[in-house]
Write an enzyme that holds these catalytic residues in place. Structure first.
Site, PDB file in Angstrom:
ATOM      1  N   HIS A 158       0.614  -1.186   0.242  1.00  9.80           N
ATOM      2  CA  HIS A 158      -0.133   0.323  -0.092  1.00  9.80           C
ATOM      3  C   HIS A 158       1.030   1.355  -0.114  1.00  9.80           C
ATOM      4  O   HIS A 158       0.216   1.831  -0.043  1.00  9.80           O
ATOM      5  CB  HIS A 158      -1.099  -0.014   1.069  1.00  9.80           C
ATOM      6  CG  HIS A 158      -1.775  -1.015   1.344  1.00  9.80           C
ATOM      7  ND1 HIS A 158      -2.705  -1.230   0.021  1.00  9.80           N
ATOM      8  CD2 HIS A 158      -2.343  -1.819   2.197  1.00  9.80           C
ATOM      9  CE1 HIS A 158      -3.430  -2.855   0.372  1.00  9.80           C
ATOM     10  NE2 HIS A 158      -3.233  -2.797   1.808  1.00  9.80           N
ATOM     11  N   ASP A 193      -2.442 -10.347  -2.542  1.00  9.16           N
ATOM     12  CA  ASP A 193      -3.499  -9.848  -0.782  1.00  9.16           C
ATOM     13  C   ASP A 193      -4.529  -9.971  -1.486  1.00  9.16           C
ATOM     14  O   ASP A 193      -5.074  -9.653  -2.193  1.00  9.16           O
ATOM     15  CB  ASP A 193      -2.334  -8.846  -0.726  1.00  9.16           C
ATOM     16  CG  ASP A 193      -3.007  -8.457   1.079  1.00  9.16           C
ATOM     17  OD1 ASP A 193      -1.722  -8.577   1.413  1.00  9.16           O
ATOM     18  OD2 ASP A 193      -3.783  -7.921   0.957  1.00  9.16           O
ATOM     19  N   HIS A 195      -6.273  -7.029  -0.127  1.00  5.89           N
ATOM     20  CA  HIS A 195      -6.262  -5.674  -0.700  1.00  5.89           C
ATOM     21  C   HIS A 195      -5.616  -5.925  -1.965  1.00  5.89           C
ATOM     22  O   HIS A 195      -4.895  -6.150  -2.307  1.00  5.89           O
ATOM     23  CB  HIS A 195      -6.165  -4.895   0.169  1.00  5.89           C
ATOM     24  CG  HIS A 195      -6.254  -5.625   1.852  1.00  5.89           C
ATOM     25  ND1 HIS A 195      -6.131  -6.097   2.751  1.00  5.89           N
ATOM     26  CD2 HIS A 195      -7.556  -4.872   2.617  1.00  5.89           C
ATOM     27  CE1 HIS A 195      -6.828  -6.908   3.507  1.00  5.89           C
ATOM     28  NE2 HIS A 195      -7.579  -5.253   3.988  1.00  5.89           N
ATOM     29  N   ASP A 282      -4.170 -12.754   3.345  1.00  3.88           N
ATOM     30  CA  ASP A 282      -5.889 -12.435   3.854  1.00  3.88           C
ATOM     31  C   ASP A 282      -6.877 -12.972   3.076  1.00  3.88           C
ATOM     32  O   ASP A 282      -7.907 -12.666   3.321  1.00  3.88           O
ATOM     33  CB  ASP A 282      -4.932 -10.975   4.752  1.00  3.88           C
ATOM     34  CG  ASP A 282      -4.656  -9.645   3.510  1.00  3.88           C
ATOM     35  OD1 ASP A 282      -4.209 -10.673   2.646  1.00  3.88           O
ATOM     36  OD2 ASP A 282      -4.704  -9.180   3.676  1.00  3.88           O
TER      37      ASP A 282
END
Ligand code: ZN
Length: 342
Positions: A158, A193, A195, A282
């Site tokens: 991120h 991931d 996200h 995740d």
């Protein structure tokens, strides 16, 4: 397969986190490292300490003012009367076309996307060693290892060239890809991931030499909200070199593997010479974020499928939060990957 990790990465221990406005304990805990180390060892990996690679490979993907901010902001923050114990922003430019602020509060808002990346005394040092683990893994692959694993924590995907966010400070996957570019003409980053890898996308958005591909929970109602949509395809010379594959919430193994096939078509057409896997765990059905429903055997099949690309591969740890199966999920991925790779 070799794995890289340094003890200093454990010292960053963020306390605060706002979730839907409510203060919660920050889920990016040092304990993640223990679980991931155990998972890597169970897969037969040997853990080595990376060397100090200096700022060079990090400055190749981040701006000088941002790195200066990360290094010094905590000490500056302590001089503000009544300031919080950790650096947490409370004001952001709504567009990035204004002036660069001189104050610590202004710069925190400029360089931090959200409240999920608090900076404390140890953050900079932990983030440096996390990035150096990625550099060392990329070096190992360039020296001829078929693959290497970097236990990067804090995570990185991120983080943009000049913005932290979502538990991330230095973009370890981008650092690894840029190191691989010393030898490889074309590098692909495949982000699995939960996200969207918005920082990674941002860093390479205008470049055709690093293809960025991300599978993730549809950001229409999920972090990072503003990025990760299918119509973001790159810009200028980078147009066509970013592929977002959002998945409906709670998608499980079959949908994930099916979408991975779409990713592979684009990756094969690009004909890369090296691969970085941004490995978030995740997407797991039992992860506290609960966005997707990949199972532990699913991670093994994902690893096996990615190994089938037959590319020199740096595996960079991204997300994956405390739950009973965190270590097992890493073992499953690495075992699946290594079994197929032989
Ligand atoms: Zn994540």
């Amino acid at each position: 397969m070799k794995a890289f990790y340094a003890e200093e990465q454990k010292r960053h221990d963020p306390k605060a986190f706002l979730s839907s406005g409510a203060p919660q304990p920050n889920p990016e805990k040092p304990e993640r490292i223990e679980r991931l180390l155990a998972g890597a060892r169970s897969a037969g990996l040997t853990i080595e300490r990376p060397g100090n690679h200096g700022l060079g490979p990090i400055a190749a993907v981040h701006t000088p003012e941002y790195l200066d901010f990360l290094e010094h902001i905590f000490a500056r923050w302590q001089r503000i009367e009544g300031a919080s114990a950790e650096v947490i922003p409370n004001i952001h430019p709504i567009a990035r076309n204004g002036s660069y602020p001189a104050s610590a509060v202004g710069q925190a808002g400029y360089h931090m996307a959200d409240t999920a990346c608090p900076i404390s005394a140890e953050t900079w040092n932990s983030a440096l060693w996390s990035a150096w683990s990625a550099v060392e893994a990329a070096d190992a692959v360039m020296a001829g290892a078929p693959s290497a694993y970097a236990l990067c924590r804090p995570p990185g995907h991120h983080a943009f060239a000049d913005v932290a966010g979502g538990f991330c400070f230095i973009n370890n996957s981008a650092v690894a890809a840029q190191v691989l570019r010393r030898q490889a003409t074309r590098v692909v980053i495949l982000d699995v991931d939960l996200h969207h890898g918005n920082g990674t996308q941002g860093i390479f958005y205008t470049r055709p030499d690093v293809l960025t591909v991300s599978l993730h929970a549809d950001p229409v109602r999920f972090y990072p909200f503003f990025w990760g949509h299918a119509d973001e395809r790159g810009e200028g010379p980078g147009l066509g070199y970013n592929l977002n594959l959002p998945l409906p919430r709670k998608s499980a193994d079959a949908a994930f593997l099916d979408t991975l096939t779409t990713a592979f078509q684009r990756i094969r057409a690009f004909a890369p010479e090296a691969l970085v896997v941004a490995l978030g765990l995740d997407a797991f059905e039992g992860d506290p974020f609960g966005g997707l429903s990949v199972t532990t055997p699913g991670f093994s099949r994902i690893g096996e499928a990615i190994a089938g690309l037959g590319l020199p591969t740096v595996i960079v740890q991204e997300g994956g939060y405390l739950c009973d199966a965190l270590g097992d999920n890493l073992t499953a991925f690495l075992t699946g990957f290594g079994g197929k790779q032989g």
